[in-house]
Design a protein around this motif. Structure first.
Motif, PDB file in Angstrom:
ATOM      1  N   LEU A 169       0.825  -1.224   0.000  1.00 55.27           N
ATOM      2  CA  LEU A 169       0.000   0.000   0.000  1.00 55.27           C
ATOM      3  C   LEU A 169       0.853   1.265   0.000  1.00 55.27           C
ATOM      4  O   LEU A 169       0.349   2.358  -0.240  1.00 55.27           O
ATOM      5  CB  LEU A 169      -0.940   0.028   1.214  1.00 55.27           C
ATOM      6  CG  LEU A 169      -2.109  -0.956   1.234  1.00 55.27           C
ATOM      7  CD1 LEU A 169      -2.931  -0.765   2.504  1.00 55.27           C
ATOM      8  CD2 LEU A 169      -2.998  -0.787   0.008  1.00 55.27           C
ATOM      9  N   GLY A 170       2.139   1.106   0.293  1.00 52.14           N
ATOM     10  CA  GLY A 170       3.016   2.266   0.378  1.00 52.14           C
ATOM     11  C   GLY A 170       2.646   3.152   1.561  1.00 52.14           C
ATOM     12  O   GLY A 170       1.897   2.745   2.459  1.00 52.14           O
ATOM     13  N   HIS A 171       3.208   4.365   1.564  1.00 52.41           N
ATOM     14  CA  HIS A 171       2.883   5.302   2.649  1.00 52.41           C
ATOM     15  C   HIS A 171       2.870   6.729   2.114  1.00 52.41           C
ATOM     16  O   HIS A 171       3.310   6.997   0.999  1.00 52.41           O
ATOM     17  CB  HIS A 171       3.865   5.148   3.812  1.00 52.41           C
ATOM     18  CG  HIS A 171       5.296   5.270   3.412  1.00 52.41           C
ATOM     19  ND1 HIS A 171       6.110   4.187   3.191  1.00 52.41           N
ATOM     20  CD2 HIS A 171       6.050   6.364   3.144  1.00 52.41           C
ATOM     21  CE1 HIS A 171       7.311   4.598   2.823  1.00 52.41           C
ATOM     22  NE2 HIS A 171       7.297   5.914   2.786  1.00 52.41           N
TER      23      HIS A 171
ATOM     24  N   ASP B 299       4.348   7.032  -1.524  1.00 49.13           N
ATOM     25  CA  ASP B 299       5.747   6.640  -1.674  1.00 49.13           C
ATOM     26  C   ASP B 299       5.819   5.130  -1.535  1.00 49.13           C
ATOM     27  O   ASP B 299       5.177   4.558  -0.627  1.00 49.13           O
ATOM     28  CB  ASP B 299       6.605   7.271  -0.544  1.00 49.13           C
ATOM     29  CG  ASP B 299       6.926   8.734  -0.828  1.00 49.13           C
ATOM     30  OD1 ASP B 299       6.408   9.271  -1.837  1.00 49.13           O
ATOM     31  OD2 ASP B 299       7.662   9.336  -0.021  1.00 49.13           O
ATOM     32  N   GLY B 300       6.584   4.485  -2.365  1.00 47.22           N
ATOM     33  CA  GLY B 300       6.717   3.028  -2.297  1.00 47.22           C
ATOM     34  C   GLY B 300       5.415   2.374  -2.713  1.00 47.22           C
ATOM     35  O   GLY B 300       4.564   2.962  -3.375  1.00 47.22           O
TER      36      GLY B 300
ATOM     37  N   ALA C  27      -3.368  11.044  11.984  1.00 50.61           N
ATOM     38  CA  ALA C  27      -2.984   9.642  12.151  1.00 50.61           C
ATOM     39  C   ALA C  27      -3.520   8.821  10.982  1.00 50.61           C
ATOM     40  O   ALA C  27      -4.636   9.045  10.508  1.00 50.61           O
ATOM     41  CB  ALA C  27      -3.525   9.116  13.479  1.00 50.61           C
ATOM     42  N   VAL C  28      -2.686   7.864  10.553  1.00 50.90           N
ATOM     43  CA  VAL C  28      -2.997   7.073   9.360  1.00 50.90           C
ATOM     44  C   VAL C  28      -2.732   5.606   9.650  1.00 50.90           C
ATOM     45  O   VAL C  28      -1.761   5.268  10.328  1.00 50.90           O
ATOM     46  CB  VAL C  28      -2.074   7.491   8.179  1.00 50.90           C
ATOM     47  CG1 VAL C  28      -2.425   6.728   6.912  1.00 50.90           C
ATOM     48  CG2 VAL C  28      -2.122   8.988   7.939  1.00 50.90           C
ATOM     49  N   CYS C  29      -3.584   4.726   9.129  1.00 47.71           N
ATOM     50  CA  CYS C  29      -3.257   3.296   9.138  1.00 47.71           C
ATOM     51  C   CYS C  29      -3.819   2.675   7.865  1.00 47.71           C
ATOM     52  O   CYS C  29      -4.014   3.372   6.873  1.00 47.71           O
ATOM     53  CB  CYS C  29      -3.784   2.608  10.402  1.00 47.71           C
ATOM     54  SG  CYS C  29      -5.567   2.497  10.485  1.00 47.71           S
ATOM     55  N   ARG C  30      -4.085   1.368   7.872  1.00 47.51           N
ATOM     56  CA  ARG C  30      -4.549   0.719   6.643  1.00 47.51           C
ATOM     57  C   ARG C  30      -5.960   1.180   6.267  1.00 47.51           C
ATOM     58  O   ARG C  30      -6.214   1.615   5.163  1.00 47.51           O
ATOM     59  CB  ARG C  30      -4.504  -0.801   6.836  1.00 47.51           C
ATOM     60  CG  ARG C  30      -5.019  -1.591   5.668  1.00 47.51           C
ATOM     61  CD  ARG C  30      -4.934  -3.089   5.939  1.00 47.51           C
ATOM     62  NE  ARG C  30      -5.650  -3.812   4.921  1.00 47.51           N
ATOM     63  CZ  ARG C  30      -6.969  -4.038   4.944  1.00 47.51           C
ATOM     64  NH1 ARG C  30      -7.702  -3.602   5.950  1.00 47.51           N
ATOM     65  NH2 ARG C  30      -7.541  -4.696   3.954  1.00 47.51           N
ATOM     66  N   ALA C  31      -6.912   1.063   7.239  1.00 48.69           N
ATOM     67  CA  ALA C  31      -8.312   1.333   6.921  1.00 48.69           C
ATOM     68  C   ALA C  31      -8.938   2.404   7.802  1.00 48.69           C
ATOM     69  O   ALA C  31     -10.128   2.678   7.700  1.00 48.69           O
ATOM     70  CB  ALA C  31      -9.119   0.037   7.034  1.00 48.69           C
ATOM     71  N   GLY C  32      -8.155   3.004   8.695  1.00 52.39           N
ATOM     72  CA  GLY C  32      -8.691   4.098   9.518  1.00 52.39           C
ATOM     73  C   GLY C  32      -9.169   3.684  10.899  1.00 52.39           C
ATOM     74  O   GLY C  32      -9.731   4.486  11.630  1.00 52.39           O
TER      75      GLY C  32
END
Ligand SMILES: N[C@@H](CCC(=O)N[C@@H](CS)C(=O)NCC(=O)O)C(=O)O
Ligand SMILES: [Fe+2]
Length: 360
Positions: free
Chosen positions: A286-288, A356-357, A315-320
């Motif tokens: 998923l990159g960042h 990124d990535g 704040a961030v993660c995969r699905a919130g």
């Protein structure tokens, strides 16, 4: 279909009721509380409902109504009893008036006794009634302040509430034991103050000896409610709380400030992006987000000193989900400007924002 929610304010033990008509999307709120307007607005928006009116069951002595504040936020009409003497309402109600929302209606019954302004709202099919501080669950509103009158309350309960169908559910404005609902048949039989064979003399005798402490807020609440909850404008504590101004945020019914991907990209240079996933996810498919700091959720409490306090954090993660909990941890640690990226990296990518990535 009827949308029905019972909401609770723990400070005053007040119940607020949301009634919505799914087909039209129109809704009303009975007895909104000033301090809970943000919560109630979030629920209305998550349920896709448009608030058309706030209804008071009476002029409250223990909390300030959210009517005026809700009107500022949603354009809802303020409605309460004509007997209230309140200023600033859009509609003053009395016996047999009808309040419509979409295809549904509430019928107004005057039930004085706790105050002169007490109204009971009965749903069109008589399946539910909102009794305010007249009849409560195995109790009743007190009659020792405002225009309290035990004989009037006795008549209100017998003539306006006990005449509803046996199975009609009754929802009061308060309960101090955490009870939520009762029915006409139950109260007619088991209410210790007025059920069974209890007569008007028995009831007034009971009510004259309740010996309750005065509500702590009465000197602020009654004048505030006679203005329908409009602050005096003198900067005192009854001003509505200001919303965060560093970005367009949305407050969720879950209690989290949310920012959408578009909002974050707009402010990307001005905020700290905090990624709380695990390192293998950060460098995974998923990159960042460019410039994001990586602190996995499990390490956040210990590494909180790595974050700047004066710069807002997203704040961030995969699905919130995990990132929503990160905002809770940050707020507990005293961080003021904090938001959760709604939908996480999944939505960020789905809406075409740069990463990124990651893999394409
Ligand atoms: N301790 C509460 C007072 C609660 C109170 O007096 N509630 C009123 C309704 S506004 C009542 O009728 N209570 C009935 C009862 O406690 O039995 C406060 O300070 O706000
Ligand atoms: Fe009350």
């Amino acid at each position: 279909m009827l949308v029905f929610r019972q909401l609770f304010d723990p400070q005053s033990s007040t119940y607020t009721y949301l009634l919505g008509d799914r087909a039209s999307g129109q809704a009303v709120l009975i007895d909104p509380v000033f301090e809970q307007v943000r919560r109630d607005t979030a629920l209305l928006s998550e349920l896709g409902l448009k608030l058309i009116a706030t209804l008071e069951t009476h002029v409250h002595a223990d909390h300030v109504t959210g009517a005026w504040f809700m009107k500022q936020r949603t354009g809802s009409k303020i409605m309460l009893s004509a007997a209230s003497g309140a200023e600033g309402a859009d509609r003053y109600l009395g016996q047999d008036d009808v309040v419509g929302f979409g295809g549904r209606r509430l019928l107004v019954r005057a039930t004085p006794g706790h105050t002169n302004s007490c109204l009971t709202y009965v749903l069109d099919d008589r399946s539910i009634a909102f009794t305010g501080d007249c009849l409560m669950i195995r109790g009743s509103g007190r009659t020792d302040f405002q225009e309290g009158d035990p004989a009037a309350m006795y008549r209100s309960i017998h003539e306006q509430i006990f005449t509803l169908p046996d199975e009609c559910l009754l929802y009061p404005a308060h309960d101090y034991r955490g009870l939520t609902v009762t029915s006409v048949a139950e109260e007619r039989r088991f209410n210790p103050r007025i059920g069974g064979e209890i007569g008007i003399g028995d009831f007034t005798g009971y009510m004259r000896n309740l010996r309750l402490a005065h509500p702590k807020m009465i000197d602020v609440a009654v004048p505030g409610n006679l203005r329908c909850g409009r602050p005096k404008g003198d900067g005192m504590a009854d001003e509505p709380p200001a919303d965060p101004s560093w970005a367009a945020l949305r407050y969720s019914f879950a209690g989290v400030w949310e920012i959408d991907p578009h909002g974050l990209e707009e402010h990307q240079g001005e905020v700290q992006v905090l990624d709380v996933r695990e390192p293998d996810e950060f460098s995974g498919p998923l990159g960042h987000i460019n410039g994001a700091a990586l602190i996995p959720l499990g390490e956040l409490a210990d590494r909180i000193g790595e974050l700047k306090r004066e710069v807002p954090i997203v704040a961030v993660c995969r699905a919130g989900g995990r990132s929503a909990q990160a905002t809770v941890i940050l707020q507990q640690a005293g961080f003021k400007d904090v938001a959760n990226l709604t939908g996480g990296m999944l939505r960020w990518r789905a809406e075409g924002h740069p990463v990124d990535g990651g893999s394409a």
